[in-house]
Scaffold this motif. Structure first.
Motif, mmCIF file in Angstrom:
data_model
loop_
_atom_site.group_PDB
_atom_site.id
_atom_site.type_symbol
_atom_site.label_atom_id
_atom_site.label_comp_id
_atom_site.label_asym_id
_atom_site.label_seq_id
_atom_site.Cartn_x
_atom_site.Cartn_y
_atom_site.Cartn_z
ATOM 1 N N MET A 1 -11.519 -14.208 4.053
ATOM 2 C CA MET A 1 -12.941 -14.025 4.333
ATOM 3 C C MET A 1 -13.113 -12.801 5.223
ATOM 4 N N HIS A 2 -13.919 -11.834 4.750
ATOM 5 C CA HIS A 2 -14.067 -10.595 5.512
ATOM 6 C C HIS A 2 -15.197 -10.684 6.510
ATOM 7 N N ARG A 3 -14.877 -10.551 7.763
ATOM 8 C CA ARG A 3 -15.929 -10.524 8.780
ATOM 9 C C ARG A 3 -15.827 -9.185 9.503
ATOM 10 N N LYS A 4 -16.874 -8.912 10.296
ATOM 11 C CA LYS A 4 -16.882 -7.685 11.089
ATOM 12 C C LYS A 4 -15.771 -7.735 12.135
ATOM 13 N N GLY A 5 -15.175 -6.589 12.437
ATOM 14 C CA GLY A 5 -14.173 -6.552 13.505
ATOM 15 C C GLY A 5 -14.821 -6.882 14.839
ATOM 16 N N LEU A 6 -14.076 -7.540 15.703
ATOM 17 C CA LEU A 6 -14.614 -7.938 17.011
ATOM 18 C C LEU A 6 -14.063 -7.051 18.121
ATOM 19 N N LEU A 7 -14.839 -6.929 19.176
ATOM 20 C CA LEU A 7 -14.362 -6.210 20.360
ATOM 21 C C LEU A 7 -14.092 -7.215 21.470
ATOM 22 N N TYR A 8 -12.896 -7.149 22.038
ATOM 23 C CA TYR A 8 -12.554 -7.975 23.196
ATOM 24 C C TYR A 8 -12.407 -7.046 24.392
ATOM 25 N N ILE A 9 -13.204 -7.311 25.417
ATOM 26 C CA ILE A 9 -13.180 -6.464 26.600
ATOM 27 C C ILE A 9 -12.483 -7.252 27.707
ATOM 28 N N VAL A 10 -11.357 -6.715 28.197
ATOM 29 C CA VAL A 10 -10.598 -7.437 29.218
ATOM 30 C C VAL A 10 -10.554 -6.608 30.506
ATOM 31 N N SER A 11 -11.015 -7.227 31.595
ATOM 32 C CA SER A 11 -10.954 -6.565 32.906
ATOM 33 C C SER A 11 -10.199 -7.458 33.878
ATOM 34 N N ALA A 12 -9.651 -6.829 34.914
ATOM 35 C CA ALA A 12 -8.927 -7.578 35.935
ATOM 36 C C ALA A 12 -8.635 -6.633 37.079
ATOM 37 N N PRO A 13 -8.481 -7.157 38.288
ATOM 38 C CA PRO A 13 -8.003 -6.280 39.351
ATOM 39 C C PRO A 13 -6.580 -5.840 39.028
ATOM 40 N N SER A 14 -6.237 -4.654 39.473
ATOM 41 C CA SER A 14 -4.890 -4.137 39.268
ATOM 42 C C SER A 14 -3.876 -5.118 39.869
ATOM 43 N N GLY A 15 -2.865 -5.502 39.095
ATOM 44 C CA GLY A 15 -1.845 -6.430 39.590
ATOM 45 C C GLY A 15 -2.057 -7.859 39.116
ATOM 46 N N ALA A 16 -3.172 -8.119 38.413
ATOM 47 C CA ALA A 16 -3.441 -9.494 37.945
ATOM 48 C C ALA A 16 -2.594 -9.838 36.719
ATOM 49 N N GLY A 17 -1.987 -8.831 36.105
ATOM 50 C CA GLY A 17 -1.115 -9.099 34.950
ATOM 51 C C GLY A 17 -1.805 -8.867 33.614
ATOM 52 N N LYS A 18 -2.924 -8.146 33.663
ATOM 53 C CA LYS A 18 -3.729 -7.921 32.450
ATOM 54 C C LYS A 18 -2.937 -7.246 31.344
ATOM 55 N N THR A 19 -2.215 -6.176 31.673
ATOM 56 C CA THR A 19 -1.531 -5.410 30.625
ATOM 57 C C THR A 19 -0.463 -6.259 29.936
ATOM 58 N N SER A 20 0.316 -7.022 30.701
ATOM 59 C CA SER A 20 1.365 -7.859 30.082
ATOM 60 C C SER A 20 0.744 -8.941 29.206
ATOM 61 N N LEU A 21 -0.355 -9.546 29.690
ATOM 62 C CA LEU A 21 -0.997 -10.598 28.898
ATOM 63 C C LEU A 21 -1.564 -10.034 27.599
ATOM 64 N N CYS A 22 -2.216 -8.872 27.707
ATOM 65 C CA CYS A 22 -2.818 -8.268 26.502
ATOM 66 C C CYS A 22 -1.722 -7.903 25.509
ATOM 67 N N LYS A 23 -0.638 -7.330 26.011
ATOM 68 C CA LYS A 23 0.452 -6.937 25.115
ATOM 69 C C LYS A 23 1.015 -8.175 24.403
ATOM 70 N N ALA A 24 1.138 -9.271 25.155
ATOM 71 C CA ALA A 24 1.719 -10.495 24.572
ATOM 72 C C ALA A 24 0.873 -11.008 23.406
ATOM 73 N N ILE A 25 -0.447 -10.949 23.521
ATOM 74 C CA ILE A 25 -1.243 -11.490 22.400
ATOM 75 C C ILE A 25 -1.363 -10.479 21.259
ATOM 76 N N ILE A 26 -1.320 -9.195 21.584
ATOM 77 C CA ILE A 26 -1.363 -8.188 20.509
ATOM 78 C C ILE A 26 -0.092 -8.296 19.660
ATOM 79 N N ASP A 27 1.016 -8.620 20.312
ATOM 80 C CA ASP A 27 2.279 -8.792 19.577
ATOM 81 C C ASP A 27 2.210 -9.975 18.607
ATOM 82 N N ILE A 28 1.380 -10.965 18.925
ATOM 83 C CA ILE A 28 1.320 -12.192 18.111
ATOM 84 C C ILE A 28 0.245 -12.111 17.031
#
Ligand code: 5GP
Length: 205
Positions: A1-28
């Motif tokens: 089923m084709h739907r429109k692409g979604l935008l996920y906006i993720v913010s966090a204070p530096s050091g909260a672990g945002k980059t590692s978490l984002c990378k982990a879900i992009i890998d999956i």
């Protein structure tokens, strides 16, 4: 089923672990891509132009801003960062979902422009843990760590207008929560109304 692409906006204070978490879900998640921002800051060791950031001079960045080439941009920790409109258009044309790791000022600009985007804020479990994580990074000086801790207090005041909050205490649990948010958001009725029409027609509805 084709739907429109979604935008996920993720913010966090530096050091909260945002980059590692984002990378982990992009890998999956196969349909989810990482948006590559433009920045005037210098590359850190190991960072690759076009993969981690598009590294630009201040003049190049200003020229892009002047001609309206950014969907959003902001000054963060003394450097400029921005998401090019072309990055969003490329994802839309390819049918990808896009994850933007951006600061609160940039997120607020997109809240106006892209009301259907999903806004997620990642929190550290405590000020002590945030400081421990920031000091544990060998790359930043004491002064930089102090500035990032001050900025964290400012950024955390912004979290209440985001759609979702994830506390990154246990990494695996936070990753599961982020993944659940991403997957559930893609099933919102509003997003699937159009794509589901063909299925309804097959049911004679
Ligand atoms: P860093 O220099 O550590 O990679 O990123 C510093 C901050 O800039 C982070 O909070 C990051 O989310 C933010 N940032 C990265 N790219 C963008 C962008 O395109 N726009 C905005 N507004 N912030 C960004």
């Amino acid at each position: 089923m084709h739907r429109k692409g979604l935008l996920y906006i993720v913010s966090a204070p530096s050091g909260a672990g945002k980059t590692s978490l984002c990378k982990a879900i992009i890998d999956i998640l196969p349909n989810l891509r990482h948006s590559v921002s433009h920045t005037t800051r210098s590359p850190r060791p190991g960072e690759v132009h076009g993969r981690d950031y598009y590294f630009a001079t201040k003049d190049e960045f200003d020229a892009m801003a002047d001609r309206g080439a950014f969907a959003e941009w902001a000054r963060v920790h003394g450097n400029c960062y921005g998401t090019a409109l072309a990055e969003l258009e490329q994802a839309r044309d390819a049918g990808w979902d896009l994850l933007l790791e951006i600061d609160c000022q940039g997120a607020a600009q997109l809240k106006e422009k892209c009301p259907e985007a999903v806004f997620i804020f990642i929190l550290p479990p405590s000020p002590e843990e945030l400081e421990r994580r920031l000091r544990g990074r060998q790359t930043d000086t004491g002064e930089v760590v102090e500035e990032r801790l001050r900025n964290a207090r400012v950024e955390m005041r912004e979290m209440f207008w985001y759609d979702y909050l994830v506390v990154n205490d246990d990494f695996d649990q936070a990753r599961q929560q982020l993944q659940a948010i991403v997957l559930a958001s893609a099933c919102r009725t509003e997003l699937l109304k159009e794509p589901v029409k063909k299925l309804l027609a097959e049911f004679g509805l």
